[in-house]
Design a protein around this motif. Structure first.
Motif, short mmCIF file in Angstrom:
data_model
loop_
_atom_site.label_atom_id
_atom_site.label_comp_id
_atom_site.label_asym_id
_atom_site.label_seq_id
_atom_site.Cartn_x
_atom_site.Cartn_y
_atom_site.Cartn_z
N ALA A 121 -7.97 10.03 -5.30
CA ALA A 121 -6.92 9.03 -5.07
C ALA A 121 -5.63 9.68 -4.56
CB ALA A 121 -6.65 8.27 -6.37
N TRP A 122 -5.31 10.89 -5.08
CA TRP A 122 -4.04 11.52 -4.67
C TRP A 122 -4.04 11.83 -3.18
CZ3 TRP A 122 -4.21 16.17 -2.22
CH2 TRP A 122 -5.33 16.98 -2.41
N PHE A 123 -5.21 12.18 -2.62
CA PHE A 123 -5.28 12.52 -1.20
C PHE A 123 -5.11 11.26 -0.35
CE2 PHE A 123 -7.74 13.34 2.72
CZ PHE A 123 -7.02 14.43 3.20
N VAL A 124 -5.78 10.20 -0.73
CA VAL A 124 -5.68 8.95 0.01
C VAL A 124 -4.27 8.38 -0.08
CG1 VAL A 124 -6.53 6.59 0.17
CG2 VAL A 124 -8.13 8.45 -0.27
N GLN A 125 -3.69 8.42 -1.28
CA GLN A 125 -2.34 7.89 -1.46
C GLN A 125 -1.31 8.72 -0.69
OE1 GLN A 125 -1.93 7.84 -5.71
NE2 GLN A 125 -3.31 6.09 -5.99
N PHE A 126 -1.54 10.04 -0.67
CA PHE A 126 -0.63 10.91 0.06
C PHE A 126 -0.56 10.54 1.53
CE2 PHE A 126 -0.93 14.52 3.02
CZ PHE A 126 0.38 14.98 2.98
N GLY A 127 -1.71 10.20 2.12
CA GLY A 127 -1.74 9.89 3.54
C GLY A 127 -0.96 8.66 3.91
N ARG A 128 -0.81 7.73 2.99
CA ARG A 128 -0.13 6.47 3.31
C ARG A 128 1.10 6.23 2.46
NH1 ARG A 128 -5.16 2.27 4.59
NH2 ARG A 128 -6.23 3.66 6.07
N LEU A 129 1.51 7.23 1.74
CA LEU A 129 2.67 7.07 0.85
C LEU A 129 3.96 7.02 1.66
CD1 LEU A 129 3.74 7.01 -2.08
CD2 LEU A 129 3.91 9.51 -1.96
N GLU A 130 4.84 6.10 1.29
CA GLU A 130 6.15 6.00 1.93
C GLU A 130 7.23 6.32 0.91
OE1 GLU A 130 6.98 2.45 4.02
OE2 GLU A 130 5.36 2.72 5.49
N VAL A 131 8.23 7.04 1.37
CA VAL A 131 9.38 7.38 0.51
C VAL A 131 10.50 6.38 0.81
CG1 VAL A 131 11.10 9.13 -0.05
CG2 VAL A 131 8.75 9.81 0.53
N PRO A 132 10.91 5.58 -0.17
CA PRO A 132 11.96 4.59 0.08
C PRO A 132 13.30 5.26 0.37
CG PRO A 132 11.45 4.71 -2.26
CD PRO A 132 10.43 5.55 -1.56
N LEU A 133 13.97 4.80 1.40
CA LEU A 133 15.28 5.33 1.77
C LEU A 133 16.41 4.45 1.27
CD1 LEU A 133 14.54 6.46 5.44
CD2 LEU A 133 14.42 7.82 3.34
N TRP A 134 16.25 3.16 1.44
CA TRP A 134 17.21 2.23 0.87
C TRP A 134 16.54 0.87 0.68
CZ3 TRP A 134 17.42 3.52 6.06
CH2 TRP A 134 17.36 2.48 6.98
N ARG A 135 17.16 0.06 -0.14
CA ARG A 135 16.61 -1.24 -0.49
C ARG A 135 17.63 -2.33 -0.20
NH1 ARG A 135 12.30 -0.51 -4.30
NH2 ARG A 135 12.13 1.69 -4.94
N THR A 136 17.12 -3.48 0.17
CA THR A 136 17.94 -4.68 0.29
C THR A 136 17.31 -5.76 -0.58
OG1 THR A 136 16.71 -5.60 2.17
CG2 THR A 136 18.50 -4.05 2.67
N SER A 137 17.93 -6.89 -0.61
CA SER A 137 17.38 -7.99 -1.42
C SER A 137 16.07 -8.51 -0.85
CB SER A 137 18.41 -9.13 -1.50
OG SER A 137 18.75 -9.58 -0.20
N GLU A 138 15.82 -8.21 0.45
CA GLU A 138 14.64 -8.75 1.10
C GLU A 138 13.49 -7.76 1.19
OE1 GLU A 138 15.89 -10.15 4.88
OE2 GLU A 138 17.09 -11.80 4.06
N ARG A 139 13.79 -6.45 1.37
CA ARG A 139 12.71 -5.50 1.57
C ARG A 139 13.15 -4.09 1.24
NH1 ARG A 139 10.97 -4.90 7.68
NH2 ARG A 139 9.76 -3.26 6.65
N VAL A 140 12.17 -3.21 1.22
CA VAL A 140 12.41 -1.79 1.00
C VAL A 140 12.17 -1.05 2.32
CG1 VAL A 140 11.70 0.28 -0.25
CG2 VAL A 140 11.69 -1.95 -1.41
#
Length: 340
Positions: free
Chosen positions: A164-183
């Motif tokens: 799972a860690w390998f698959v998740q790593f490939g599609r993992l996103e690091v959040p930069l900032w958040r708004t009330s509507e989306r990340v």
């Protein structure tokens, strides 16, 4: 005089020449801004969206790594036409290993071993037998692509047993900032590539073993007389290039979860165009990681523009060809003036 003292003047001369009043990198920044503005004016809603920006940057993940490898071999007065085919072969090797339930770390190491083998073969044939890098890497390009096709019969290689860690790593996103509507976030792979790019740029400028690449590319005979292990340095350049290709292949299978023999078709031309536009010289001794990065960005923006304007993909390839012709022409003129 110390080795570092002998190399410094050569490196200084080898760095990309400056147009009066503006550096090559600054010129590329301006050109990218012009392309950006043109697309934004023509397709504002589609282009000026976070989804589109993220798509551009995500696709740059692979091309940037391949272009960094190409920059290294150009600095040592080499050439690697096999990077696209090697990229495909490495995805196939690692995907087949994962499909056979080989532990992910072992599968990745298998891919790295194949990459080091390809890089070593390219470098060894070029320095030991004096074969032109163009011919050597053209042969390994054919060998790598053919091997990948035989191994897969031209079919996709999917795998389901990866941890799972390998698959998740490939599609993992690091959040930069958040708004009330989306990340709003960027792929972890892209952030890793940015870190690798900055780190390698620093080492290429500051670490003496890597700075010797410029010396070898600028004047091989002088490097030999200075006591440098020219053959080893040259082979090392091809191995470093192959390591960048391996890293790109790792990110590809982690994200797409598929190995494919037709990955990377035309990637060598995009990498070469980006590197030469960015300041690398076909005659060796020059190269700029920042310039290469800006060159990759320029090609990515042009490609995105073709998509948004529903342009013919064939014309997109033609545009890259024109960029490469112009870049090589400018490089030839620069080299001619340097000799004069």
């Amino acid at each position: 005089m110390s080795l570092q003292g002998r190399i410094t003047p050569i490196v200084t001369q080898a760095l990309p020449v400056r147009i009066p009043g503006i550096s090559r990198e600054a010129g590329l920044v301006i050109l990218n801004l012009v392309i950006f503005a043109a697309i934004a004016i023509g397709k504002p809603q589609a282009f000026l969206s976070w989804v589109n920006f993220k798509a551009i940057l995500s696709l740059m993940t692979y091309d940037l790594l391949l272009a960094l490898g190409m920059t290294v071999v150009l600095i040592i007065r080499g050439l690697d036409l096999s990077i696209g085919a090697s990229f495909a072969l490495l995805t196939v090797v690692m995907a087949l290993a994962l499909q056979a339930s080989v532990p992910a770390p072992a599968a990745l190491l298998m891919g790295l071993a194949v990459a080091v083998g390809i890089g070593s073969l390219n470098g060894y044939l070029a320095v030991k037998f004096g074969i032109l890098p163009f011919l050597v890497t053209l042969a390994t390009m054919t060998l790598a692509r053919g091997t990948a096709t035989v191994m897969t019969s031209g079919q996709y290689v999917s795998f389901t047993g990866a941890p799972a860690w390998f698959v998740q790593f490939g599609r993992l996103e690091v959040p930069l900032w958040r708004t009330s509507e989306r990340v709003y976030g960027l792929p972890l792979a892209l952030l890793i590539v940015i870190f690798v790019t900055f780190g390698f740029a620093f080492l290429l400028r500051r670490w003496v073993p890597l700075r010797q690449f410029f010396f070898v590319g600028e004047n091989r005979e002088a490097a030999l007389l200075s006591g440098l292990r020219v053959n080893l340095i040259t082979i090392s350049g091809y191995v470093i290039c192959a390591a960048f290709v391996w890293l790109a292949a790792v990110f590809m299978i982690a994200n797409a979860r598929i190995g494919y023999a037709n990955y990377g078709v035309g990637a060598e031309m995009r990498a070469l165009a980006a590197a030469v536009v960015g300041g690398a010289s076909m005659s060796g001794g020059a190269g700029s990681i920042l310039g290469t990065t800006l060159g990759v960005l320029m090609i990515a923006l042009i490609g995105n523009g073709f998509v948004l304007f529903n342009g013919d993909p064939s014309w997109q390839q033609a545009a890259i060809g024109i960029i490469l012709i112009v870049a090589v022409g400018v490089d030839a003129l620069r080299s001619y003036r340097g000799r004069g």
